[in-house]
Design an enzyme around this catalytic site. Structure first.
Site, PDB file in Angstrom:
ATOM      1  N   HIS A 134       0.828  -1.196   0.000  1.00 39.25           N
ATOM      2  CA  HIS A 134       0.000   0.000   0.000  1.00 39.25           C
ATOM      3  C   HIS A 134       0.864   1.249   0.000  1.00 39.25           C
ATOM      4  CE1 HIS A 134      -3.322   2.715   1.450  1.00 39.25           C
ATOM      5  NE2 HIS A 134      -3.949   1.994   0.549  1.00 39.25           N
ATOM      6  N   CYS A 135       2.007   1.170   0.641  1.00 43.78           N
ATOM      7  CA  CYS A 135       2.900   2.332   0.760  1.00 43.78           C
ATOM      8  C   CYS A 135       3.491   2.758  -0.567  1.00 43.78           C
ATOM      9  CB  CYS A 135       4.043   2.022   1.727  1.00 43.78           C
ATOM     10  SG  CYS A 135       3.553   1.654   3.411  1.00 43.78           S
ATOM     11  N   ILE A 136       3.590   1.851  -1.534  1.00 43.21           N
ATOM     12  CA  ILE A 136       4.260   2.198  -2.798  1.00 43.21           C
ATOM     13  C   ILE A 136       3.277   2.343  -3.955  1.00 43.21           C
ATOM     14  CG2 ILE A 136       6.381   1.086  -2.033  1.00 43.21           C
ATOM     15  CD1 ILE A 136       5.853  -1.135  -4.075  1.00 43.21           C
TER      16      ILE A 136
END
Length: 345
Positions: A338-340
């Site tokens: 989700h962070c990238i």
């Protein structure tokens, strides 16, 4: 939601996406010897999002927009990802964490779109990399959409919405003096109501151990449907986040959403202890999954809880294929899938 048809709001992630934006891992100075493995995990994620037919190669998922630094980086990315037919964009960026540095898509009931840019200061001035602070407006101009900039300093991973007027976040991040010194809860809520088109902000106190984002909500609690969230529960007292995860579960039971509904809380197992190559505890989370158009991509870490977590998440998305993929090397940089990623609606 109590807003006019022309009011803009952030839709829930499970709504259809026009594309997914990612940045090709490029910085040897940041990743060192881990860069080939990071690229392998990145490539597997892109394939899961694009969801190509194994026989024809036709991609049934969502289109990929991938940032590259230069011609050499584009050639390398093309060699790994070309079969997925992505669009490459040569844009300066600091690192791959586009959830926090790319703009957020807002829509209104008439179908108009607008982008929201979040002022970024390197997660509280911990990691200030050239290109990151300017990336959101730069991408907004590239996308050709109108945009505005929030006056709070924060990151996209600090915000989780249901698309029906409710936002989740953490006090540890949004009220942190390394981002917004002196700001009050009421002031933050007023900014978020205006920017995201939400009516109610639900607060979790703090996040995972050694999380350099200061408790991003996308590693703690995620909406999977209106009034329905997932969180993690510790396997044992030895879990490095035993107290934090137990407290979050208790906090969620006291909350109601913008429509007055109590939350249905679906617990997932915690990965437990996951350590870096230097032996430090990492902020591993199964909650950091990405909801794509046809798939849900869940990070795994090589622990005994992996299969159970992936199976539990699969039950929540019966119309999508849930795929567990290793994010073990990505986590060395501080985050997972989700962070990238950043969806464009």
């Amino acid at each position: 939601m109590g807003t006019s048809p022309t009011s803009f709001f952030q839709p829930a992630e499970w709504q259809p996406h026009r594309a997914c934006w990612l940045a090709f891992p490029s910085h040897e100075a940041l990743w060192g010897d881990l860069l080939p493995r990071v690229r392998a995990e990145f490539t597997a994620l892109c394939r899961a999002i694009a969801n190509p037919d194994p026989r024809t190669g036709y991609c049934y998922g969502e289109p990929l927009n991938i940032l590259v630094l230069d011609e050499a980086g584009e050639r390398e990315a093309q060699s790994l990802l070309g079969a997925l037919q992505p669009q490459f964009h040569r844009v300066p960026f600091g690192d791959i964490w586009l959830r926090d540095t790319a703009p957020i898509t807002l829509v209104n009931e008439q179908g108009d779109r607008q982008l929201l840019c979040l002022p970024f200061n390197g997660w509280g001035k911990k990691y200030e990399l050239a290109g990151d602070a300017e990336l959101a407006p730069r991408l907004a101009r590239l996308m050709g959409l109108p945009y505005r900039t929030l006056s709070l300093t924060l990151e996209g991973g600090a915000l989780e919405v249901d698309g029906e007027g409710t936002c989740l976040s953490t006090q540890q991040c949004l009220l942190n003096p390394n981002r917004n010194p002196g700001v009050t809860v009421a002031e933050v809520e007023a900014h978020l109501r205006d920017a995201l088109g939400v009516e109610k902000v639900l607060w979790i106190e703090s996040g995972l151990a050694n999380d350099h984002t200061d408790g991003h909500i996308d590693t703690l609690v995620r909406f999977v449907a209106p009034a329905t969230v997932v969180c993690m529960l510790p396997w044992s007292r030895e879990d490095p986040n035993y107290d934090v995860l137990s407290a979050i579960y208790q906090q969620l039971q006291q909350l109601t959403d913008a429509r007055g509904r109590s939350l249905t809380i679906i617990p997932l197992p915690s990965p437990g202890i996951v350590t870096s190559t230097q032996g430090e505890i990492l902020p591993a989370s199964y909650v950091n999954f990405y909801i794509a158009n046809t798939t849900v991509v869940v990070p795994t870490y090589g622990t005994e809880a992996d299969a159970k977590a992936v199976a539990a998440i699969a039950e929540l998305f019966p119309s999508r294929t849930t795929i567990g993929l290793s994010a073990r090397t990505l986590l060395e940089g501080g985050g997972a899938f989700h962070c990238i990623t950043q969806q464009e609606l």
